[in-house]
Design an enzyme around this catalytic site. Structure first.
Site, PDB file in Angstrom:
ATOM      1  N   ASP A 160      -0.423 -23.715 -30.569  1.00 49.90           N
ATOM      2  CA  ASP A 160      -1.364 -24.839 -30.162  1.00 49.90           C
ATOM      3  C   ASP A 160      -1.331 -24.990 -28.667  1.00 49.90           C
ATOM      4  O   ASP A 160      -0.072 -24.582 -28.210  1.00 49.90           O
ATOM      5  CB  ASP A 160      -1.396 -25.917 -31.042  1.00 49.90           C
ATOM      6  CG  ASP A 160      -2.466 -26.775 -30.909  1.00 49.90           C
ATOM      7  OD1 ASP A 160      -2.532 -27.752 -31.843  1.00 49.90           O
ATOM      8  OD2 ASP A 160      -3.273 -26.870 -29.772  1.00 49.90           O
TER       9      ASP A 160
HETATM   10  C1  GLC Z   1      -5.458 -29.265 -29.064  1.00 51.50           C
HETATM   11  C2  GLC Z   1      -5.592 -29.432 -30.430  1.00 51.50           C
HETATM   12  C3  GLC Z   1      -6.162 -27.912 -31.006  1.00 51.50           C
HETATM   13  C4  GLC Z   1      -7.295 -27.356 -30.212  1.00 51.50           C
HETATM   14  C5  GLC Z   1      -6.404 -26.758 -29.044  1.00 51.50           C
HETATM   15  C6  GLC Z   1      -7.542 -26.394 -27.973  1.00 51.50           C
HETATM   16  O1  GLC Z   1      -4.426 -29.918 -28.524  1.00 51.50           O
HETATM   17  O2  GLC Z   1      -4.381 -29.603 -31.146  1.00 51.50           O
HETATM   18  O3  GLC Z   1      -6.748 -28.331 -32.437  1.00 51.50           O
HETATM   19  O4  GLC Z   1      -7.915 -26.322 -30.789  1.00 51.50           O
HETATM   20  O5  GLC Z   1      -5.608 -27.852 -28.350  1.00 51.50           O
HETATM   21  O6  GLC Z   1      -8.177 -27.210 -27.481  1.00 51.50           O
END
Ligand code: GLC
Length: 747
Positions: A284
């Protein structure tokens, strides 16, 4: 002679076929052939993902010229780059790199792209798997037409704590329902399979147990027994993997003391080991580098080593991989085999997506235009929205239920801060487009589209969503007094639920509760519409209004869908996918809890039992709860047997009759309880449900087939099996309203 000729023809056919096979390399062979050409830096480049320069969904790092890094093969993927124009531009630059390895473009297409559908939690309230799959399918068609290869969805985190803002993004509290919805969404996003231009790679997230953050506080720690982790939280991820999810995203949180980003048990032992997952794992946003904050990595060098060795294949935005992996390999801290495995997984998906054959496969402006205002998609979002609205209360006024309203109602007052809200209807994780104002149907517009010419709509905002200003109350009360009925539209602001939006207080924000009281005090019948991405606490309001509809955030067609239900053009059929607490003090409150040694005998029992002395035991609304404009009567449960052995199948049936005055849909729910186990077992667990549409006066027998597979659980040794003994079979309309029969199952 004939036989000889025939044989020679066969030999020739086999030769051609073999030659054909020899020429047609498998994807694995193609991946290997590319891998052989790659330098270490180019391999690490594939494991590196940056955000685009347009939008951000996390804390951004400004650094050097990304386009130059693409040209040097230092990037395998980008996120938050959409539109054929932008993606084509960057793909053309990738084609200037030495090996011309195409970029993957990822995007959070969570509940729609151009056409926004209800929040995922709202869709889950439909319990309608085909509709939920269709919603994801449409999102994929629109996003892929805009150059998106990969969506960071479905989010399948089980959530029992509505203080956690991301409860809006998943399918609620139940493992069985959540697993079915996870699979449906993966199938929707990936459609007929990767390689089709309307298929996007799914990304099941956030692995794992992100929804169990202590205190419902986002990004907080998760600590639980491996038994509970395997029994309650892991099955939806597994269901998504078994449905073919192309990728997995690890979560931010630590799990039992080890951050998910570098959690060997999760990523290697379970996901890539026992579950045999062949796709790749993306971190993430920044979670690799965040292991420093966790106190698990000394620095980014250490974090890169820990994450890569544990099985995290791609680093989103932390730059730990691109800055340190080469040195780690040279110093023997990360084996080349670890790098090669990660890169092969990533390249394999790029081949499956057809991007090596045609890097511009998703760069079709004609298709992009065709999908930009697709009427069928808009109609489908209205359909999904109607099926997501939960009717929580519908008391009689003057001898008849207040809802549905007549289209010939004389004067309807529309009051509240969300009546004319526009973008708010899209909720968190949605996209703003310049023409939103024209495209999004507000409640006000939806009502105007519905009422007849002899009806009159009055409007007053009454108050804002989240401040202390009551100046609008007087006007609101005045127009309520002029009306026959008041539709009061209240709720959260859409950015009060979502990522990094945990709330310790779940009441309606601002002075909205006071507004409800003021309108209720006029004595006019009130229909309360509550828009939120999570369960809220609104006991006082609930006790002083005639009808309540939970309208979540319903997307582009919100106003039309709400009006469809308010005026009875659609009889509400949704059922809550999550328990609603009476107060924050009750949290976590969920239906499939254990009995304890001192279970309360009833809702107000506080005599040395597991209860609160200042609050009732039950939730305000049970999991599976929802009303209809008609009534459904359940006959007694009939069983094919009450004593079963081994692999027999039990038929449990119930006759459901529509005894009301409207056709409608019921969701008949099956729960099972294992009375005695080698570990304590929940008081009930959802093990099946059937949606049945019944015309008024009609009836149908609903039968559930139950086998020992429905009785299995993880014992103390983490063995997944069933145990003979006494069970209860329950069938009903929600977790708090079931009939119960007893059975015995022996080996
Ligand atoms: C965010 C979220 C995740 C998302 C990623 C890209 O922080 O936690 O669910 O897909 O970053 O945007």
């Amino acid at each position: 002679m004939f036989l000889l000729k025939k044989m020679s023809l066969c030999v020739i056919a086999v030769a051609i076929a073999t030659a054909g096979v020899a020429q047609k390399k498998t994807i694995d062979q193609k991946v290997d052939s590319v891998l052989k050409l790659m330098t270490l830096d180019e391999k690490i480049g594939q494991m590196n993902q940056y955000n685009g320069d347009w939008d951000a969904t996390g804390p951004i790092t400004k650094d050097g010229d990304k386009q130059n890094q693409i040209k040097k093969g230092m990037l395998g993927s980008m996120l938050n780059v959409t539109g054929v124009a932008h993606t084509k531009t960057l793909q053309e630059i990738a084609m200037q790199s030495r090996l011309k390895i195409p970029l993957l473009f990822g995007q959070d297409v969570i509940h729609g792209y151009r056409t926004i559908f209800p929040l995922p939690l709202a869709e889950a309230a439909s319990w309608d798997l085909p509709l939920i799959e269709k919603s994801a399918r449409i999102a994929a068609v629109e996003a892929s037409a805009a150059g998106v290869h990969w969506t960071f969805a479905p989010m399948v985190d089980i959530a029992r704590d509505p203080r956690w803002g991301r409860v809006m993004e998943g399918a609620g509290e139940d493992t069985y329902l959540g697993s079915l919805i996870a699979a449906a969404r993966v199938k929707g996003f990936q459609g007929k399979g990767l390689g089709n231009t309307d298929a996007v790679m799914a990304c099941v997230k956030h692995f794992a147990a992100y929804g169990a953050a202590v205190g419902g506080r986002d990004y907080n720690s998760v600590d639980m027994s491996l038994r509970q982790l395997n029994e309650v939280y892991l099955p939806p991820y597994k269901a998504a993997v078994e449905a073919g999810a192309a990728t997995v995203m690890n979560s931010f949180n630590d799990v039992n003391g080890i951050p998910a980003t570098a959690n060997h048990y999760l990523l290697r032992t379970l996901l890539k080991g026992q579950w045999n997952f062949k796709g790749f794992v993306v971190s993430d946003w920044g979670s690799v580098g965040e292991m420093i904050n966790h106190g698990y990595a000394k620095d980014n060098y250490d974090a890169a080593m820990l994450a890569a060795n544990a099985g995290c294949d791609m680093d989103m935005e932390s730059r730990s991989y691109i800055q340190h992996l080469a040195k780690l390999v040279k110093e023997g801290k990360v084996k080349m085999s670890v790098i090669d495995d990660a890169v092969k997984r990533i390249l394999h998906k790029k081949f499956e997506m057809g991007l090596f054959d045609d890097p511009y496969k998703f760069c079709n402006t004609t298709r992009e235009q065709q999908q930009w205002n697709n009427v069928e998609n808009i109609t489908a979002s209205r359909e999904m929205a109607k099926h997501s609205i939960v009717l929580l209360k519908n008391d009689a006024v003057n001898g008849a239920p207040l809802l549905p309203l007549s289209k010939h109602s004389k004067t309807i007052a529309l009051v509240g801060p969300l009546v004319k809200a526009i973008r708010e209807n899209l909720g968190f994780w949605s996209y703003s487009w310049p023409d939103d104002t024209a495209r999004i149907v507000t409640l006000w517009q939806g009502m105007q589209n519905k009422i007849s010419n002899d009806s009159k709509l009055l409007y007053a905002k009454g108050c804002n969503i989240n401040d202390q200003n009551k100046d609008g109350f007087e006007e609101a009360v005045n127009i309520a007094k002029q009306a026959d009925v008041v539709v009061l539209s209240v709720g959260e602001a859409p950015d009060m639920t979502g990522e990094a939006k945990s709330r310790s207080n779940l009441h309606l924000p601002g002075v909205q509760e006071a507004l409800i009281q003021a309108i209720a005090a006029t004595g006019k019948p009130v229909i309360l519409l509550i828009s939120a991405g999570r369960p809220l606490v609104f006991n006082d309001a609930a006790d002083h209004v005639s009808s309540i509809m939970y309208t979540w955030w319903l997307g582009t067609q919100a106003g039309n869908a709400i009006a469809d239900v308010l005026f009875g053009d659609y009889n509400p059929s949704a059922r809550l996918p999550v328990s609603f607490p009476r107060s924050e003090g009750q949290i976590p409150v969920y239906y499939n809890h254990y009995s304890t040694g001192r279970p309360a005998k009833n809702d107000s029992d506080v005599n040395y039992v597991s209860a609160y002395i200042d609050e009732l035991n039950s939730p305000k609304y049970y999991f599976g709860y929802g009303l209809s404009y008609t009534q459904f009567q359940y006959g007694a449960i009939t069983l094919s047997k009450t004593n079963l052995k081994g692999n027999e199948t039990l038929q449990a049936s119930v006759e459901v009759t529509n005894t009301g005055n409207a056709d409608g849909e019921e969701t008949v729910q099956l729960y099972i309880r294992d009375i005695i186990g080698s570990v304590v077992r929940p008081v009930k667990e959802l093990k099946g449900f059937k949606k049945v549409w019944l015309q008024k006066g009609a009836h149908q027998t609903i039968t559930f087939n139950i086998t020992v597979n429905d009785l299995k659980f993880y014992n103390d040794a983490l063995q997944y099996n069933w145990e003979p003994g006494a069970f209860q079979v329950m069938i009903g309309r929600n977790a708090g309203d079931v009939q119960t029969v007893n059975i015995n199952w022996s080996r």
